[in-house]
Scaffold this motif. Structure first.
Motif, PDB file in Angstrom:
ATOM      1  N   LYS A 202       1.222  -4.716 -13.469  1.00 33.86           N
ATOM      2  CA  LYS A 202       1.548  -3.665 -14.434  1.00 33.86           C
ATOM      3  C   LYS A 202       0.413  -2.646 -14.504  1.00 33.86           C
ATOM      4  O   LYS A 202       0.650  -1.439 -14.611  1.00 33.86           O
ATOM      5  N   TRP A 203      -0.822  -3.132 -14.427  1.00 31.53           N
ATOM      6  CA  TRP A 203      -1.985  -2.240 -14.450  1.00 31.53           C
ATOM      7  C   TRP A 203      -2.049  -1.397 -13.184  1.00 31.53           C
ATOM      8  O   TRP A 203      -2.315  -0.197 -13.234  1.00 31.53           O
ATOM      9  N   LEU A 204      -1.812  -2.019 -12.030  1.00 30.79           N
ATOM     10  CA  LEU A 204      -1.865  -1.287 -10.763  1.00 30.79           C
ATOM     11  C   LEU A 204      -0.792  -0.203 -10.694  1.00 30.79           C
ATOM     12  O   LEU A 204      -0.996   0.844 -10.075  1.00 30.79           O
ATOM     13  N   THR A 205       0.348  -0.459 -11.331  1.00 36.96           N
ATOM     14  CA  THR A 205       1.435   0.521 -11.303  1.00 36.96           C
ATOM     15  C   THR A 205       1.044   1.828 -11.971  1.00 36.96           C
ATOM     16  O   THR A 205       1.573   2.893 -11.639  1.00 36.96           O
ATOM     17  N   GLY A 206       0.109   1.785 -12.900  1.00 32.11           N
ATOM     18  CA  GLY A 206      -0.322   2.986 -13.599  1.00 32.11           C
ATOM     19  C   GLY A 206      -1.276   3.855 -12.796  1.00 32.11           C
ATOM     20  O   GLY A 206      -1.709   4.905 -13.307  1.00 32.11           O
ATOM     21  N   TYR A 207      -1.622   3.458 -11.587  1.00 29.35           N
ATOM     22  CA  TYR A 207      -2.557   4.220 -10.756  1.00 29.35           C
ATOM     23  C   TYR A 207      -1.891   4.560  -9.423  1.00 29.35           C
ATOM     24  O   TYR A 207      -0.945   3.891  -9.004  1.00 29.35           O
ATOM     25  N   PRO A 208      -2.395   5.566  -8.713  1.00 22.82           N
ATOM     26  CA  PRO A 208      -1.835   5.886  -7.395  1.00 22.82           C
ATOM     27  C   PRO A 208      -1.990   4.704  -6.442  1.00 22.82           C
ATOM     28  O   PRO A 208      -2.991   3.981  -6.483  1.00 22.82           O
ATOM     29  N   ARG A 209      -1.004   4.521  -5.612  1.00 26.70           N
ATOM     30  CA  ARG A 209      -1.043   3.417  -4.642  1.00 26.70           C
ATOM     31  C   ARG A 209      -2.239   3.560  -3.711  1.00 26.70           C
ATOM     32  O   ARG A 209      -2.514   4.645  -3.191  1.00 26.70           O
ATOM     33  N   ALA A 210      -2.941   2.449  -3.515  1.00 27.82           N
ATOM     34  CA  ALA A 210      -4.073   2.457  -2.594  1.00 27.82           C
ATOM     35  C   ALA A 210      -3.568   2.648  -1.164  1.00 27.82           C
ATOM     36  O   ALA A 210      -2.472   2.211  -0.810  1.00 27.82           O
ATOM     37  N   THR A 211      -4.388   3.300  -0.345  1.00 31.31           N
ATOM     38  CA  THR A 211      -4.004   3.548   1.047  1.00 31.31           C
ATOM     39  C   THR A 211      -4.576   2.506   1.999  1.00 31.31           C
ATOM     40  O   THR A 211      -4.078   2.347   3.110  1.00 31.31           O
TER      41      THR A 211
ATOM     42  N   LEU B 210       0.835  -1.191   0.000  1.00 31.49           N
ATOM     43  CA  LEU B 210       0.000   0.000   0.000  1.00 31.49           C
ATOM     44  C   LEU B 210       0.877   1.251   0.000  1.00 31.49           C
ATOM     45  O   LEU B 210       2.107   1.157   0.040  1.00 31.49           O
ATOM     46  N   ALA B 211       0.244   2.411  -0.033  1.00 30.71           N
ATOM     47  CA  ALA B 211       0.983   3.662  -0.113  1.00 30.71           C
ATOM     48  C   ALA B 211       1.893   3.874   1.094  1.00 30.71           C
ATOM     49  O   ALA B 211       2.965   4.468   0.970  1.00 30.71           O
ATOM     50  N   ASP B 212       1.481   3.385   2.272  1.00 29.68           N
ATOM     51  CA  ASP B 212       2.294   3.571   3.477  1.00 29.68           C
ATOM     52  C   ASP B 212       3.303   2.448   3.694  1.00 29.68           C
ATOM     53  O   ASP B 212       3.947   2.388   4.735  1.00 29.68           O
ATOM     54  N   GLY B 213       3.446   1.553   2.693  1.00 27.06           N
ATOM     55  CA  GLY B 213       4.410   0.467   2.804  1.00 27.06           C
ATOM     56  C   GLY B 213       3.864  -0.812   3.410  1.00 27.06           C
ATOM     57  O   GLY B 213       4.610  -1.789   3.556  1.00 27.06           O
ATOM     58  N   THR B 214       2.583  -0.819   3.788  1.00 26.63           N
ATOM     59  CA  THR B 214       1.987  -2.017   4.373  1.00 26.63           C
ATOM     60  C   THR B 214       1.889  -3.117   3.326  1.00 26.63           C
ATOM     61  O   THR B 214       1.443  -2.897   2.198  1.00 26.63           O
ATOM     62  N   ASP B 215       2.321  -4.319   3.701  1.00 26.11           N
ATOM     63  CA  ASP B 215       2.260  -5.457   2.790  1.00 26.11           C
ATOM     64  C   ASP B 215       0.858  -6.054   2.776  1.00 26.11           C
ATOM     65  O   ASP B 215       0.245  -6.259   3.829  1.00 26.11           O
ATOM     66  N   THR B 216       0.359  -6.323   1.590  1.00 23.11           N
ATOM     67  CA  THR B 216      -0.911  -7.030   1.417  1.00 23.11           C
ATOM     68  C   THR B 216      -0.694  -8.166   0.425  1.00 23.11           C
ATOM     69  O   THR B 216       0.371  -8.273  -0.198  1.00 23.11           O
ATOM     70  N   GLU B 217      -1.692  -9.020   0.278  1.00 23.88           N
ATOM     71  CA  GLU B 217      -1.621 -10.152  -0.647  1.00 23.88           C
ATOM     72  C   GLU B 217      -2.895 -10.206  -1.483  1.00 23.88           C
ATOM     73  O   GLU B 217      -3.994  -9.972  -0.969  1.00 23.88           O
ATOM     74  N   ILE B 218      -2.730 -10.507  -2.771  1.00 23.37           N
ATOM     75  CA  ILE B 218      -3.848 -10.567  -3.708  1.00 23.37           C
ATOM     76  C   ILE B 218      -4.024 -12.003  -4.158  1.00 23.37           C
ATOM     77  O   ILE B 218      -3.097 -12.606  -4.723  1.00 23.37           O
ATOM     78  N   LEU B 219      -5.198 -12.558  -3.915  1.00 22.99           N
ATOM     79  CA  LEU B 219      -5.516 -13.939  -4.290  1.00 22.99           C
ATOM     80  C   LEU B 219      -6.320 -13.923  -5.588  1.00 22.99           C
ATOM     81  O   LEU B 219      -7.317 -13.205  -5.706  1.00 22.99           O
ATOM     82  N   SER B 220      -5.887 -14.724  -6.566  1.00 23.88           N
ATOM     83  CA  SER B 220      -6.534 -14.738  -7.885  1.00 23.88           C
ATOM     84  C   SER B 220      -6.963 -16.154  -8.243  1.00 23.88           C
ATOM     85  O   SER B 220      -6.226 -17.117  -8.031  1.00 23.88           O
TER      86      SER B 220
ATOM     87  N   VAL C 270     -10.660 -11.999  -7.897  1.00 31.08           N
ATOM     88  CA  VAL C 270      -9.397 -11.335  -7.544  1.00 31.08           C
ATOM     89  C   VAL C 270      -9.683 -10.506  -6.301  1.00 31.08           C
ATOM     90  O   VAL C 270     -10.430  -9.527  -6.358  1.00 31.08           O
ATOM     91  N   THR C 271      -9.095 -10.880  -5.177  1.00 34.57           N
ATOM     92  CA  THR C 271      -9.422 -10.239  -3.906  1.00 34.57           C
ATOM     93  C   THR C 271      -8.150  -9.867  -3.153  1.00 34.57           C
ATOM     94  O   THR C 271      -7.124 -10.546  -3.256  1.00 34.57           O
ATOM     95  N   ALA C 272      -8.224  -8.766  -2.400  1.00 32.10           N
ATOM     96  CA  ALA C 272      -7.102  -8.267  -1.619  1.00 32.10           C
ATOM     97  C   ALA C 272      -7.295  -8.628  -0.149  1.00 32.10           C
ATOM     98  O   ALA C 272      -8.411  -8.556   0.380  1.00 32.10           O
ATOM     99  N   HIS C 273      -6.198  -8.997   0.513  1.00 29.76           N
ATOM    100  CA  HIS C 273      -6.249  -9.417   1.917  1.00 29.76           C
ATOM    101  C   HIS C 273      -4.974  -8.956   2.616  1.00 29.76           C
ATOM    102  O   HIS C 273      -3.936  -8.766   1.981  1.00 29.76           O
ATOM    103  N   ARG C 274      -5.088  -8.772   3.926  1.00 33.28           N
ATOM    104  CA  ARG C 274      -3.894  -8.491   4.713  1.00 33.28           C
ATOM    105  C   ARG C 274      -2.917  -9.660   4.611  1.00 33.28           C
ATOM    106  O   ARG C 274      -1.712  -9.470   4.477  1.00 33.28           O
ATOM    107  N   ARG C 275      -3.468 -10.863   4.672  1.00 37.49           N
ATOM    108  CA  ARG C 275      -2.650 -12.067   4.567  1.00 37.49           C
ATOM    109  C   ARG C 275      -3.530 -13.206   4.098  1.00 37.49           C
ATOM    110  O   ARG C 275      -4.645 -13.381   4.586  1.00 37.49           O
ATOM    111  N   VAL C 276      -3.050 -13.961   3.118  1.00 32.67           N
ATOM    112  CA  VAL C 276      -3.808 -15.092   2.579  1.00 32.67           C
ATOM    113  C   VAL C 276      -3.499 -16.326   3.406  1.00 32.67           C
ATOM    114  O   VAL C 276      -2.340 -16.729   3.549  1.00 32.67           O
ATOM    115  N   THR C 277      -4.542 -16.933   3.949  1.00 33.23           N
ATOM    116  CA  THR C 277      -4.415 -18.163   4.733  1.00 33.23           C
ATOM    117  C   THR C 277      -5.247 -19.260   4.085  1.00 33.23           C
ATOM    118  O   THR C 277      -5.957 -19.023   3.099  1.00 33.23           O
ATOM    119  N   ALA C 278      -5.162 -20.459   4.638  1.00 33.03           N
ATOM    120  CA  ALA C 278      -5.968 -21.560   4.125  1.00 33.03           C
ATOM    121  C   ALA C 278      -7.460 -21.254   4.247  1.00 33.03           C
ATOM    122  O   ALA C 278      -8.255 -21.615   3.372  1.00 33.03           O
TER     123      ALA C 278
END
Length: 392
Positions: free
Chosen positions: A254-263, A148-158, A170-178
């Motif tokens: 590559k697509w996400l890089t073209g937009y401002p970082r999500a907060t 994220l914009a503040d450096g927080t790590d997230t994970e995207i499950l596809s 395609v979903t975003a999560h703080r951390r992907v678990t079982a």
């Protein structure tokens, strides 16, 4: 000294005839005549090389079309979308009613300095590609990291459909678990139906088969077993087995890089929804017939289910033929040695297994080295019946 200067010297200074000079220097007499005329009119400028470009180019693209090609390239690249010649040709045809070959587009992109030369790559014909025949026949899944914009790590499950490249989820999560994988798979099944099989890597969120037998199946594996879905896992350290979803994640980033970082994760999820909509419904896919969009291909074809056994290859694994000319395959917990031939020593192969039907393929050439039905009662699987030696 150039040949043109030698010819001029021989004719004008030495006084030799044009026909004799043409024979001596291996050139045409008409060229000598034109050269002398240019020298008479222009002097030493006649020796400078001249452009061979024709005076007129009737088949050249109109400048408006060339400008449109460059504009499309800029627009697609700024959005993080594929901006190759084939994609630009698709947009020209569908949105502007212009038919331009990818070769012409590539030539004008190079002339505009928008394409950087790359070293020769491995030819596509050297790869052996596997693709499901129907939607929902195989779902590939993987997750990737994003900050994220503040450096927080997230994970995207596809979740991606293997046949049509349709982005199922395609979903975003703080951390992907079982548990995360189980929940998102359940939601995807409720929306798109039950798939025939799934293909993932060997991460603990997908399978516990490499956990040394500790803990049994995880929640996701138990759900697959309950629904009758065939679970396929790639060979360890072979990410190319799940290459489609890996390539999808590359396009996504590559697509996400073209937009401002999500907060926040919520804001990132909103960006992901915009990408999925663009990817599924408006972005042409080169691997699909006529560069159709994934949504068009997914909706127009009949769906596979666990009850419709279409793909005869339950497992795909890679190996290298050993010095004895054999490879190994474990079936129902028992290790079997499959004879291929010592002449194939160190050859990399793909082993396709559907129950007891085994096919061994040369991974480089695609040649079928063995195709047979495995005998589960025998350790060694010979190439053929043993030949008896004649008595002497």
């Amino acid at each position: 000294m150039s040949k043109a200067r030698l010819v001029i010297t021989a004719v004008l200074i030495e006084g030799r005839s044009q026909s004799q000079v043409a024979r001596d220097y291996g050139v045409s007499q008409s060229w000598i005549s034109r050269l002398i005329t240019r020298y008479t009119n222009e002097g030493d400028a006649a020796f400078e090389p001249r452009s061979r470009r024709p005076k007129t180019s009737p088949t050249r693209l109109p400048q408006a079309t060339i400008d449109l090609i460059i504009e499309l390239r800029t627009q697609l690249s700024s959005k993080g979308l594929d901006a190759g010649p084939h994609t630009i040709a698709w947009h020209l045809q569908h949105h502007h009613r212009l038919h331009v070959s990818p070769a012409s587009i590539s030539r004008h992109l190079r002339a505009a300095g928008l394409v950087e030369p790359t070293p020769a790559k491995r030819p596509k014909t050297s790869y052996i590609r596997f693709q499901a025949e129907q939607p929902n026949q195989c779902w590939q899944a993987d997750f990737t990291h994003w900050r994220l914009a503040d450096g927080t790590d997230t994970e995207i499950l596809s979740w991606l459909d293997d046949c049509t490249r349709y982005a199922l989820s395609v979903t975003a999560h703080r951390r992907v678990t079982a548990t995360t994988v189980y929940n998102e798979f359940t939601k995807t099944v409720a929306h798109h139906g039950i798939p025939y099989s799934t293909l993932t890597d060997n991460g603990m969120v997908f399978t516990t088969r490499l956990a040394g037998g500790k803990g049994g199946r995880n929640k996701f594996e138990a759900e697959l077993r309950r629904l009758g879905v065939h679970q396929i896992n790639s060979t360890p350290n072979h990410p190319t087995t799940c290459g489609k979803v890996e390539r999808f994640q590359q396009t996504l980033k590559k697509w996400l890089t073209g937009y401002p970082r999500a907060t926040t994760v919520t804001e990132l999820q909103t960006q992901l929804q915009g990408f999925v909509d663009e990817y599924n419904h408006r972005r042409p896919h080169r691997s699909l017939p006529h560069h159709a969009t994934p949504a068009t291909a997914y909706i127009s074809r009949p769906k596979a289910t666990p009850a419709t056994r279409i793909d005869t290859h339950n497992r795909v694994r890679t190996d290298r033929i050993d010095q004895a000319g054999a490879v190994t395959l474990r079936v129902n917990g028992r290790l079997h040695h499959i004879g291929i031939g010592r002449q194939h020593y160190r050859t990399r192969v793909l082993i396709l297994a559907q129950d007891h039907h085994i096919t061994v393929i040369n991974a480089a050439t695609g040649e079928v080295l063995r195709d047979f039905t495995l005998d589960p009662t025998r350790d060694y699987q010979p190439k053929g019946p043993k030949q008896k030696k004649p008595r002497t």
